[in-house]
Motif scaffolding. Structure first.
Motif, PDB file in Angstrom:
ATOM      1  N   TYR A  83       0.731  -1.054   0.046  1.00 25.25           N
ATOM      2  CA  TYR A  83       0.088  -0.054   0.099  1.00 25.25           C
ATOM      3  C   TYR A  83       0.783   1.089  -0.095  1.00 25.25           C
ATOM      4  CZ  TYR A  83      -4.516  -2.344   0.035  1.00 25.25           C
ATOM      5  OH  TYR A  83      -5.582  -2.970  -0.068  1.00 25.25           O
ATOM      6  N   ALA A  84       2.019   1.061   0.761  1.00 26.67           N
ATOM      7  CA  ALA A  84       2.987   2.341   0.615  1.00 26.67           C
ATOM      8  C   ALA A  84       3.232   2.619  -0.602  1.00 26.67           C
ATOM      9  CB  ALA A  84       3.973   2.176   1.770  1.00 26.67           C
ATOM     10  N   GLY A  85       3.578   1.822  -1.451  1.00 23.96           N
ATOM     11  CA  GLY A  85       3.974   1.905  -2.816  1.00 23.96           C
ATOM     12  C   GLY A  85       2.912   2.375  -3.623  1.00 23.96           C
ATOM     13  N   LEU A  86       1.785   1.985  -3.362  1.00 24.86           N
ATOM     14  CA  LEU A  86       0.698   2.476  -4.333  1.00 24.86           C
ATOM     15  C   LEU A  86       0.323   4.136  -3.703  1.00 24.86           C
ATOM     16  CD1 LEU A  86      -1.851  -0.440  -3.875  1.00 24.86           C
ATOM     17  CD2 LEU A  86      -0.759   0.437  -5.964  1.00 24.86           C
ATOM     18  N   TRP A  87       0.466   4.435  -2.468  1.00 22.86           N
ATOM     19  CA  TRP A  87       0.481   5.587  -2.154  1.00 22.86           C
ATOM     20  C   TRP A  87       1.431   6.691  -2.460  1.00 22.86           C
ATOM     21  CZ3 TRP A  87      -0.247   3.561   3.564  1.00 22.86           C
ATOM     22  CH2 TRP A  87      -1.398   2.981   3.677  1.00 22.86           C
ATOM     23  N   GLY A  88       2.633   6.045  -3.038  1.00 20.82           N
ATOM     24  CA  GLY A  88       3.576   6.770  -3.783  1.00 20.82           C
ATOM     25  C   GLY A  88       5.121   6.931  -2.857  1.00 20.82           C
ATOM     26  N   PHE A  89       5.027   6.288  -1.817  1.00 17.08           N
ATOM     27  CA  PHE A  89       6.176   6.118  -1.266  1.00 17.08           C
ATOM     28  C   PHE A  89       7.285   5.319  -1.852  1.00 17.08           C
ATOM     29  CE2 PHE A  89       3.565   6.742   2.414  1.00 17.08           C
ATOM     30  CZ  PHE A  89       4.426   7.832   3.253  1.00 17.08           C
ATOM     31  N   ASN A  90       8.659   5.785  -1.730  1.00 15.46           N
ATOM     32  CA  ASN A  90       9.809   4.935  -1.937  1.00 15.46           C
ATOM     33  C   ASN A  90       9.800   3.949  -1.056  1.00 15.46           C
ATOM     34  OD1 ASN A  90      11.945   3.707  -3.366  1.00 15.46           O
ATOM     35  ND2 ASN A  90      13.299   4.960  -1.906  1.00 15.46           N
ATOM     36  N   VAL A  91       9.613   2.633  -1.273  1.00 16.67           N
ATOM     37  CA  VAL A  91       9.496   1.460  -0.250  1.00 16.67           C
ATOM     38  C   VAL A  91      10.922   0.754  -0.253  1.00 16.67           C
ATOM     39  CG1 VAL A  91       8.332  -0.326   0.584  1.00 16.67           C
ATOM     40  CG2 VAL A  91       7.008   1.591  -0.335  1.00 16.67           C
ATOM     41  N   LEU A  92      11.509   0.515   0.927  1.00 12.34           N
ATOM     42  CA  LEU A  92      12.552  -0.240   1.127  1.00 12.34           C
ATOM     43  C   LEU A  92      12.008  -1.476   2.044  1.00 12.34           C
ATOM     44  CD1 LEU A  92      15.519   1.859   1.641  1.00 12.34           C
ATOM     45  CD2 LEU A  92      14.866   0.604  -0.400  1.00 12.34           C
ATOM     46  N   CYS A  93      12.308  -2.620   1.864  1.00 16.53           N
ATOM     47  CA  CYS A  93      11.746  -3.890   2.587  1.00 16.53           C
ATOM     48  C   CYS A  93      13.106  -4.541   2.828  1.00 16.53           C
ATOM     49  CB  CYS A  93      11.143  -4.892   1.809  1.00 16.53           C
ATOM     50  SG  CYS A  93       9.717  -4.042   1.039  1.00 16.53           S
ATOM     51  N   CYS A  94      13.118  -5.091   4.276  1.00 15.08           N
ATOM     52  CA  CYS A  94      13.986  -5.744   5.255  1.00 15.08           C
ATOM     53  C   CYS A  94      13.446  -6.836   5.666  1.00 15.08           C
ATOM     54  CB  CYS A  94      14.775  -4.622   6.083  1.00 15.08           C
ATOM     55  SG  CYS A  94      15.928  -5.690   7.092  1.00 15.08           S
ATOM     56  N   ASP A  95      13.685  -8.001   5.405  1.00 12.25           N
ATOM     57  CA  ASP A  95      13.359  -9.277   6.152  1.00 12.25           C
ATOM     58  C   ASP A  95      14.598 -10.342   5.982  1.00 12.25           C
ATOM     59  OD1 ASP A  95      11.953 -11.555   6.547  1.00 12.25           O
ATOM     60  OD2 ASP A  95      10.107 -10.693   6.393  1.00 12.25           O
ATOM     61  N   PRO A  96      15.392 -10.386   6.845  1.00 13.36           N
ATOM     62  CA  PRO A  96      16.730 -11.213   6.761  1.00 13.36           C
ATOM     63  C   PRO A  96      16.392 -12.786   6.652  1.00 13.36           C
ATOM     64  CG  PRO A  96      16.860  -9.453   8.497  1.00 13.36           C
ATOM     65  CD  PRO A  96      15.496  -9.435   8.024  1.00 13.36           C
ATOM     66  N   PRO A  97      15.220 -13.321   7.270  1.00 14.80           N
ATOM     67  CA  PRO A  97      15.096 -14.565   6.935  1.00 14.80           C
ATOM     68  C   PRO A  97      14.940 -15.128   5.455  1.00 14.80           C
ATOM     69  CG  PRO A  97      14.050 -14.060   9.097  1.00 14.80           C
ATOM     70  CD  PRO A  97      14.627 -12.859   8.405  1.00 14.80           C
ATOM     71  N   ARG A  98      13.633 -13.895   5.097  1.00  5.64           N
ATOM     72  CA  ARG A  98      13.276 -14.231   3.602  1.00  5.64           C
ATOM     73  C   ARG A  98      14.358 -13.879   2.456  1.00  5.64           C
ATOM     74  NH1 ARG A  98       7.708 -11.943   2.556  1.00  5.64           N
ATOM     75  NH2 ARG A  98       7.873 -12.774   0.701  1.00  5.64           N
ATOM     76  N   ALA A  99      15.449 -12.857   3.195  1.00  9.80           N
ATOM     77  CA  ALA A  99      16.264 -12.612   2.060  1.00  9.80           C
ATOM     78  C   ALA A  99      17.461 -13.729   2.062  1.00  9.80           C
ATOM     79  CB  ALA A  99      17.097 -11.427   2.690  1.00  9.80           C
ATOM     80  N   ARG A 100      17.560 -14.577   2.898  1.00 14.15           N
ATOM     81  CA  ARG A 100      18.465 -15.504   3.248  1.00 14.15           C
ATOM     82  C   ARG A 100      18.032 -16.631   2.319  1.00 14.15           C
ATOM     83  NH1 ARG A 100      19.138 -15.299   8.287  1.00 14.15           N
ATOM     84  NH2 ARG A 100      17.540 -16.643   8.848  1.00 14.15           N
ATOM     85  N   TYR A 101      16.727 -16.660   2.125  1.00 15.56           N
ATOM     86  CA  TYR A 101      16.194 -18.014   1.315  1.00 15.56           C
ATOM     87  C   TYR A 101      16.198 -17.379  -0.212  1.00 15.56           C
ATOM     88  CZ  TYR A 101      15.289 -20.436   5.667  1.00 15.56           C
ATOM     89  OH  TYR A 101      15.521 -21.124   6.803  1.00 15.56           O
ATOM     90  N   GLY A 102      16.622 -16.242  -0.488  1.00 18.42           N
ATOM     91  CA  GLY A 102      16.516 -15.978  -2.162  1.00 18.42           C
ATOM     92  C   GLY A 102      15.241 -15.342  -2.219  1.00 18.42           C
ATOM     93  N   GLU A 103      14.361 -14.902  -1.467  1.00 17.92           N
ATOM     94  CA  GLU A 103      12.890 -14.660  -1.758  1.00 17.92           C
ATOM     95  C   GLU A 103      13.194 -12.992  -2.191  1.00 17.92           C
ATOM     96  OE1 GLU A 103       9.772 -15.184   0.809  1.00 17.92           O
ATOM     97  OE2 GLU A 103      10.817 -16.995   1.609  1.00 17.92           O
ATOM     98  N   VAL A 104      12.271 -12.415  -2.844  1.00 10.03           N
ATOM     99  CA  VAL A 104      12.297 -10.851  -3.060  1.00 10.03           C
ATOM    100  C   VAL A 104      11.017 -10.192  -2.797  1.00 10.03           C
ATOM    101  CG1 VAL A 104      13.779 -11.300  -5.244  1.00 10.03           C
ATOM    102  CG2 VAL A 104      11.464 -11.574  -5.400  1.00 10.03           C
ATOM    103  N   THR A 105      10.965  -8.968  -2.668  1.00 14.20           N
ATOM    104  CA  THR A 105       9.833  -8.255  -2.100  1.00 14.20           C
ATOM    105  C   THR A 105       8.514  -8.460  -3.299  1.00 14.20           C
ATOM    106  OG1 THR A 105      10.271  -6.181  -3.567  1.00 14.20           O
ATOM    107  CG2 THR A 105      11.389  -6.484  -1.438  1.00 14.20           C
TER     108      THR A 105
END
Length: 169
Positions: A83-105
């Motif tokens: 939703y923040a992206g839809l509202w116009g924010f530049n969004v950065l996402c941090c999720d170490p466990p998901r990043a470790r498994y090679g997932e993306v936003t």
């Protein structure tokens, strides 16, 4: 002590977390634990949206002028990020466990580390469970090192358990 000798086989909590339940005891006693994960995701999204709209109105900025860092991209954080992206924010996402498994936003971008997110975000919102041990521990995730990397006027919103933030820091 409350459960010793009881016939309890299920604990259902109307919360998203289970840090208030002795999970080791439950495993040993063959007690199943069930949470209400995701049940309040839209409510938290609405709360975050309201807080961001209020801040925007009071401080005179538009979402496109801000970078929003979202820490924890589960039930709640994924909604906030989308939703923040839809509202116009530049969004950065941090999720170490998901990043470790090679997932993306949700929009195909890689997750960023907490240090990168804290250094680049104007507003940071936490949506992680409280965990005390292991490589995914979130206890005091926002500690003095974290606060030392923030932009000068950054805002931190904690929608997680209180102890995710090191209050003394």
């Amino acid at each position: 002590k409350l459960l010793e000798g009881s016939q309890v086989k299920l604990i259902a909590t109307a919360t998203i977390g289970f840090d208030h339940i002795d999970m080791e005891y439950c495993r040993t006693a063959a007690i199943t634990v069930s949470t209400a994960a995701g049940s309040n995701a839209r409510g938290v999204l609405q709360w975050i949206g309201g807080a961001l709209a209020y801040a925007s109105q009071q401080q005179g900025w538009q979402p496109a002028q801000k970078t929003l860092g979202v820490v924890g991209i589960g039930h709640v954080g994924s909604l906030v990020a989308r939703y923040a992206g839809l509202w116009g924010f530049n969004v950065l996402c941090c999720d170490p466990p998901r990043a470790r498994y090679g997932e993306v936003t949700h929009d195909g971008r890689p997750f960023v580390g907490l240090d990168e997110l804290s250094a680049q975000s104007d507003i940071i919102t936490f949506h992680v469970p409280l965990s005390r041990a292991g490589e995914d521990a979130t206890l005091h995730m926002a500690d003095s090192d974290f606060f030392g990397t923030l932009r000068g006027n950054a805002v931190v919103i904690n929608s997680s358990r209180g102890e995710v933030i090191d209050t003394a820091a």
